[in-house]
Design an enzyme around this catalytic site. Structure first.
Site, short mmCIF file in Angstrom:
data_model
loop_
_atom_site.label_atom_id
_atom_site.label_comp_id
_atom_site.label_asym_id
_atom_site.label_seq_id
_atom_site.Cartn_x
_atom_site.Cartn_y
_atom_site.Cartn_z
N HIS A 60 -13.52 -8.56 25.43
CA HIS A 60 -12.65 -9.65 26.14
C HIS A 60 -13.35 -10.40 27.30
O HIS A 60 -12.48 -11.42 27.76
CB HIS A 60 -11.43 -8.93 26.36
CG HIS A 60 -11.57 -7.88 27.40
ND1 HIS A 60 -11.95 -6.47 26.69
CD2 HIS A 60 -11.66 -7.92 28.81
CE1 HIS A 60 -11.81 -5.55 27.86
NE2 HIS A 60 -11.64 -6.44 29.01
N ASP A 87 -6.38 -5.09 28.14
CA ASP A 87 -7.10 -5.99 28.85
C ASP A 87 -7.20 -7.70 28.26
O ASP A 87 -7.41 -8.45 28.69
CB ASP A 87 -8.38 -5.77 29.43
CG ASP A 87 -8.63 -6.45 30.93
OD1 ASP A 87 -7.59 -6.96 31.41
OD2 ASP A 87 -9.65 -6.33 31.31
#
Length: 973
Positions: free
Chosen positions: A379, A110
């Site tokens: 993230h 991701d």
């Protein structure tokens, strides 16, 4: 932890509870789990004893597998290598201590773009394969077509094949099961639907649950699944297809999920002749084991990264390099304070075994900051791509953790100096202390680096008539001047010279005759109108120190040129603020948001007038430039404070003299504006830019022209370093937080400092993902100008000196001030520096507190017998990491390998009795770590990697770019 509690309640706790239950029901079922932060919360707060036993059993059977194993899946673009290692180590330590389990595969599906540092870190941690997904859409399409989604990645040019790793890039479907079904409008293969916040539905019916598998639709489901598997199979070289079954926030209702999956898997396998496919539940290690055993020869990839990342022609994910700049800055300050606190505490434990500071409480204080710094590397954390509520959670956890560590450091100082406890201590790190004119102030300054450093620290005082003295009563050079930030106080700059990992104590007294601090005097120049400036001849005036002459033009109040006095080379040099205007209405075209940067056109200059004030003194000259929208404006939106330092004789001023320090003040911006500082020079750079990957290695960034979105696609992350150069001269930028950076013209470099956005994209509105950030940000950048050879020898140490500025703690003692007893002066933290040469960096010196045995067989045995060590943490094991800062061939001297005798290096901490070399996160003995060696054209033999040479006599040779990890044990005093 509000957000985490909410997420635990809404779905995360249910994932682990229901998955554990479902895995126990069917031997064929498997599951991979990634981020430890959620798992640990479940394990500590929710899991029953029975569930814990079941998890142990499932791990042993290989049906539950932890992949990556860090606290989070960290971002790759804007994180610092130290923090990536920290969060990985934090998760791995828990998994090894609790289960004896060591992850060997990654699942980096991701993060928005892939850095070349990551494969190296995972190789050093003992991983056998790495998996990524988000890379440029056009590049992925090309790799897919040519069956090149799998390769052996040599992420580090210096470590090359020694730390290479097999890498799998997910195809265009990425990490989710296809969400469309031809025979139904529900959500594909997700029978549990979507999680609901904040409460799960009472009736167990979630929104958008897919049609249950029945006799009527079983064949249709199977056809759809098989067609997708076959489509993907054509993009890979082996017959195995990795078909990820899941997505974000899935499996919170695992019984619905598995019961439908079982029916489908059984049906396809019963009709495998007809379908031409067999399917089985697998973990990521099952998949990579199958590919590895094919024994194919793979292409290698060099150290080029996959940044930036675009998903469509107008979707360049380069905005998040700057989003939420304040959070990015605090995250790095917190990381730096943690680094200082760890080594400070380690020295205290080793050298003051009888000390009165409670070690267990101290470890908890450090752990609160370890967790906070680890989690923000997510993230959707430091990237600035979270909602304001989640951002506030990260900020609060960081602030609490920092407060804990400041308290710990203050209590250690007071214990070592056995101070009278009536002195009030207010520890204030990186903020300026409040001056108290009626009492003597003292400041304690700790240098967390393992080099001697000479630099300035700033203290706020309420009177400009002050003197500064060291512990022995000698006068210390200092300069005082009126503060930019407040009308009623003064900034006192104190010149400190401190050896590695040591602290010094300075007292600040009301004026004491002739030994007073120099007073900086200010000259204010007339505000200049830039619109008419180009018709006049420049009126130049210089600001000089031993290394540079900076020339300003009084007609514009802008910088004009910089001369490197060593070579007498002069570079034309101007700096101005520009803004990109961006669109927030999806009906009008592409938008900018937390993730994306989509400028409407070229950047426009923001100021029509510039004010200038020069504050000069014998140690420092500060040039203050204020940028106004027109000649009559009252308030400025932008300012630059440029500082040039002069170092008196008797001090090592090499680093100080060579840095031009700039602090910016940016904001509040207008809506849908992105603010950049553009530096233009006459260097013939051919628009080639260099930026770093995570403060570890440099990447070459040639300017590329695209059909669409060229400006945004030429933005790159600068985590710590960026530079431009021509044949003779290099201009280096060093940063204390991440920024987007680009070279949009020859001889130019621009840094994005701030963004303020609003848009009406439905997804962003649903998730409250607007970036209406009305804050003022104050980032710092150090500039170094010189020959390539000169900047090469300066930038690594300078970058770390900016990252790890000395920690300043303040105290005020009324009445009789305790003198340091002689014995303690000889014996305190200050007198035992650990010093390494300038091409090495002590990356970690800490006491992790893990209770696991470093003998693997013993650790596994004690877990199986249920005899894990209970009780207090282990304070005898010290974690040491040493990193070589240079690449092979980068510098004739600094790129050489370095021989280190660990016993001698650490003798200031105590007598070393044993050293064990470990993998990056500490869980493997390097002598037993054998990673898979994938066949390449370069190395056709298939074998295992054996790690670096073992050290029998405490001597290790550290080669370029290596990060070596050790457990060190000392003789108990």
């Amino acid at each position: 932890l509000f957000f985490f509690q909410e997420s635990m309640h809404a779905y995360a706790a249910n994932v682990y509870t229901t998955v554990t239950e479902e895995l126990m029901k069917g031997k064929q079922r498997k599951f991979i789990a990634v981020e430890q932060e959620f798992f640990r919360l479940w394990w500590d707060v929710v899991a029953t004893d029975t569930q814990k036993q079941q998890v142990h059993q499932l791990l042993q059977e290989g049906r539950l597998e932890f992949v990556i194993g860090g606290q989070v899946m960290h971002d790759e673009a804007v994180t610092l290598i130290d923090d990536q290692i920290l969060q990985l180590t934090e998760g791995h330590g828990f998994l090894y201590e609790t289960f004896g389990f060591r992850p060997q595969f990654s699942w980096h599906v991701d993060p928005f773009g892939a850095s070349a540092t990551t494969p190296t870190l995972f190789a050093l941690a003992g991983f056998n394969a790495h998996l990524i997904s988000r890379i440029d859409y056009d590049l992925k399409a090309d790799m897919q077509k040519n069956k090149k989604l799998q390769f052996v990645w040599q992420g580090s040019p210096s470590l090359s094949e020694r730390q290479e790793i097999f890498t799998h890039v997910m195809d265009q479907y990425s990490y989710c099961t296809p969400s469309q079904l031809p025979f139904s409008n529900r959500s594909g293969f997700f029978w549990n639907g979507f999680a609901t916040f904040p409460d799960p539905p009472k009736d167990g019916v979630y929104p958008n649950m897919s049609l249950p598998v029945t006799d009527a639709n079983l064949h249709l489901y199977a056809q759809t699944m098989v067609a997708n598997i076959k489509e993907r199979a054509a993009w890979f070289q082996t017959g195995e297809v990795l078909w990820p079954w899941g997505c974000d926030k899935q499996f919170f209702n695992a019984s619905v999920q598995y019961s439908n999956m079982d029916l489908l898997v059984d049906y396809i396998n019963k009709h495998s002749g007809e379908f031409g496919v067999t399917v089985q539940y697998a973990t990521i290690s099952d998949y990579f084991q199958a590919v590895y055993s094919r024994n194919l020869t793979w292409e290698t990839r060099d150290s080029q990264d996959f940044l930036p990342y675009s998903t469509e022609p107008f979707q360049a994910w380069t905005g998040f390099y700057t989003s939420r700049s304040t959070l990015k800055g605090i995250a790095r300050r917190a990381s730096s304070l943690l680094y200082a606190g760890e080594s400070f505490f380690t020295q205290y434990v080793l050298k003051h075994p009888e000390g009165s500071v409670c070690k267990c409480k101290a470890l908890k204080q450090l752990q609160s900051l370890r967790w906070a710094v680890s989690e923000v590397q997510h993230h959707d954390g430091i990237t600035g791509t979270e909602s304001p509520k989640v951002k506030d959670m990260y900020m609060n956890n960081l602030m609490y953790g920092m407060l804990d560590v400041k308290k710990l450091m203050a209590s250690i100082i007071f214990d070592i100096n056995s101070a009278k406890k009536n002195g009030e201590v207010y520890s204030s790190v990186y903020t300026k202390g409040s001056g108290k004119p009626d009492v003597d102030q003292f400041v304690v300054v700790y240098n967390p680096l393992a080099w001697n450093i000479t630099t300035f620290v700033t203290v706020s005082v309420s009177n400009e008539a002050v003197s500064v003295f060291d512990e022995l009563g000698r006068s210390v050079p200092a300069q005082v001047q009126s503060s930019v930030e407040s009308q009623s106080t003064y900034d006192l700059y104190i010149l400190v010279a401190i050896s590695g990992l040591s602290y010094r104590k300075y007292s600040i007294k009301p004026l004491n005759g002739k030994q007073s601090a120099f007073v900086g005097r200010s000259v204010r120049y007339k505000r200049r109108d830039l619109t008419h400036a180009d018709q006049q001849d420049p009126q130049l005036f210089p600001v000089v120190n031993d290394c540079y002459q900076i020339v300003f033009d009084q007609n514009t109040n802008l910088m004009h040129s910089i001369t490197d006095r060593e070579t007498n080379q002069t570079v034309q040099f101007t700096q101005e603020f520009f803004e990109y205007h961006v669109n927030g209405d999806t009906k009008q075209g592409p938008i900018s948001d937390n993730y994306l940067f989509a400028p409407n056109a070229s950047a426009v200059p923001v100021s029509k007038a510039v004010g200038l004030e020069v504050m000069s003194g014998s140690l420092m000259t500060e040039i203050q430039q204020y940028f106004y929208s027109n000649v009559t404006s009252q308030d400025y939106v932008y300012a630059v404070f440029t500082r040039l330092y002069s170092v008196p004789e008797g001090y090592d001023g090499k680093l100080l003299c060579h840095r031009i320090e700039q602090e910016y003040s940016v904001g509040p911006l207008e809506l849908n504006r992105e603010a950049v500082l553009r530096t233009s020079t006459n260097l013939n750079t051919k628009q080639l830019l260099y930026t770093d990957n995570n403060g570890y290695q440099m990447q070459k960034r040639p300017f590329r022209v695209y059909v669409n979105n060229t400006v945004a696609r030429n933005y790159y992350p600068m985590v710590q370093t960026a530079y431009i150069e021509d044949d003779t001269t290099r201009l280096m930028l060093l940063a204390e937080r991440a920024h987007g950076v680009s070279s949009q013209g020859n001889g130019q470099v621009e840094v994005m400092l701030h963004r303020r956005l609003w848009n009406n994209l439905q997804w962003n509105l649903n998730n409250n993902l607007t970036l209406n950030d009305s804050s003022v940000v104050r980032p710092v950048i150090w500039l170094i100008l010189g020959t390539k050879a000169a900047t090469n020898s300066l930038y690594r140490t300078s970058g770390l000196a900016l990252e790890h500025r000395p920690v300043v703690m303040f105290g005020a003692l009324s009445g009789d001030k305790p003198k340091l007893p002689r014995r303690l002066q000889q014996n305190s933290v200050r007198d035992s520096p650990v010093t390494v040469p300038p091409n090495l960096h002590v990356q970690t010196l800490s006491i992790p507190g893990w209770k696991y045995s470093s003998n693997h067989a013993e650790q596994v045995r004690s877990i199986r017998m249920g005899k894990q060590k209970q009780g207090d943490a282990d304070f005898s094991r010290v974690l040491l990491r040493i990193r070589h800062l240079y690449e092979v061939g980068e510098d004739p001297v600094l790129s050489q390998p370095v021989v280190v005798d660990l016993k001698t290096l650490l003798k200031g901490l105590g007598s070393v009795t044993a050293v064990e070399e470990r993998s990056l996160t500490g869980t493997w003995d390097v002598n037993t770590l054998e990673r898979w060696k994938w066949k390449t054209a370069q190395y056709p033999g298939k074998r295992f990697f054996n790690s670096t040479e073992a050290s029998e006599d405490y001597t290790v040779t550290v080669h370029p770019k290596e990060i070596r990890t050790f457990f060190v044990y000392f003789q108990v005093q």
